[in-house]
Design a protein around this motif. Structure first.
Motif: not given
Length: 177
Positions: A12, A14, A26, A68, A71-72, A77, A80, A173
């Motif tokens: 990934l 990011i 993260v 994903k 985290v997004g 952020v 991703v 993304s």
């Protein structure tokens, strides 16, 4: 087992605002959810306001999609992206210090030349090499180096770029593609 349920390694990328505490958020998400990080590399991008975190993790397709999304949603952020093997260039750097004496030094240097390693230090007892490449290349090199005796080893973690001429920052993304 359904194709979507197979477990595998995923890379990934990011993109985040280059601010204090973003990496901790993260990595903390991975820790809180019990997701393992196999490899982690972080650095500024071509834009000093943006950093790129590259994480390699293992899981099934459902877990990766969940990672994903989660985290997004984190503050700072930007995007991703999932870096696929065929759609990206992935490399790692390894520094390795091997035991070497007058009998093995030449062999170590020859193996290093085959793998395009750079000799960065030599002592009467050791040879230190720097080698970069794919995970497969590095695994092959390390299997040949191990019998000499690894004194010390340091790995950077995977770093990756999408193939092609467009920068990742100009793409949507993975979820939006």
């Amino acid at each position: 087992m359904d194709e979507n349920e197979k477990s595998g390694r995923y890379t990934l990328a990011i993109l985040v605002n280059n601010k204090a505490g973003v990496l901790m958020r993260v990595v903390g998400l991975f820790s809180r959810r019990g997701y393992n990080i196999d490899s982690l590399s972080v650095g500024e991008t071509e834009d000093s306001r943006v950093s790129r975190i590259t994480i390699v993790t293992t899981g099934d397709r459902r877990i990766i999609e969940q990672i994903k999304r989660q985290v997004g949603k984190l503050f700072d952020v930007r995007n991703v992206f999932e870096m696929t093997g065929s759609g990206s260039l992935q490399r790692e750097l390894v520094l390795i210090k091997l035991r070497a004496d007058v009998n093995t030094r030449t062999q170590i240097i020859e193996i290093g030349e085959i793998y395009k390693a750079k000799i960065i230090d030599v002592t009467p007892e050791t040879v230190t090499l720097m080698v970069t490449g794919s995970l497969e290349k590095l695994a092959s090199f390390l299997s040949l180096a191990e019998p000499f005796g690894i004194v010390e080893l340091s790995r950077t973690g995977i770093t990756a770029l999408e193939r092609g001429s467009r920068p990742l920052s100009s793409l949507d993304s993975v979820e939006d593609r």
